[in-house]
Scaffold this motif. Sequence first.
Motif, PDB file in Angstrom:
ATOM      1  N   THR A  45       0.847  -1.181   0.000  1.00 27.47           N
ATOM      2  CA  THR A  45       0.000   0.000   0.000  1.00 27.47           C
ATOM      3  C   THR A  45       0.885   1.234   0.000  1.00 27.47           C
ATOM      4  O   THR A  45       1.713   1.411   0.890  1.00 27.47           O
ATOM      5  N   THR A  47       0.893   5.251   0.203  1.00 27.62           N
ATOM      6  CA  THR A  47       0.066   6.391   0.559  1.00 27.62           C
ATOM      7  C   THR A  47       0.826   7.668   0.225  1.00 27.62           C
ATOM      8  O   THR A  47       2.041   7.730   0.364  1.00 27.62           O
ATOM      9  N   LYS A  49       2.136  11.422   0.693  1.00 27.80           N
ATOM     10  CA  LYS A  49       2.530  12.235   1.823  1.00 27.80           C
ATOM     11  C   LYS A  49       1.553  13.406   1.926  1.00 27.80           C
ATOM     12  O   LYS A  49       1.260  14.050   0.923  1.00 27.80           O
TER      13      LYS A  49
END
Length: 136
Positions: A45, A47, A49
């Motif tokens: 996964t 993500t 920032k």
Amino acid sequence: MTRLSPLWPALLLTLVSHTAFAQSTPSQAPPKLERIEEVADDPITVTAKPAPESKITEKRDNSGNVTEATVKSGPSTYTLKPNRPPGTSLPGDMTSGNNRGPQWTVMEFDLGKKKKKTVDEDSAPDTNTPPPPTAK
């Protein structure tokens, strides 16, 4: 008798080894391959920032023109002001100048507030105060 240069034997040796190497045939056996262990493909996964929050504060004069804009983006703060030409000069004149750059806020000190005492400072005796007078 003619004298031979010492480089001729080295050149001959290089030429002979090169022709011998070029004539060698590759092996017919397949190359040995190493087996790589199979591992489970766990999903990854990724993500993004979080973008730093930026706060823009504008100051306007009575006619609604922006006179100053302060931008706080993350830990940095800078102020933008419009380039107002002096006197009657018009934008593009020699006396008007170019664009005005931002003014970065580098270090701010709050001199008006009193320093808060921590728990360690409260319990430690102050060496600058004189001792209380002795009772007679």
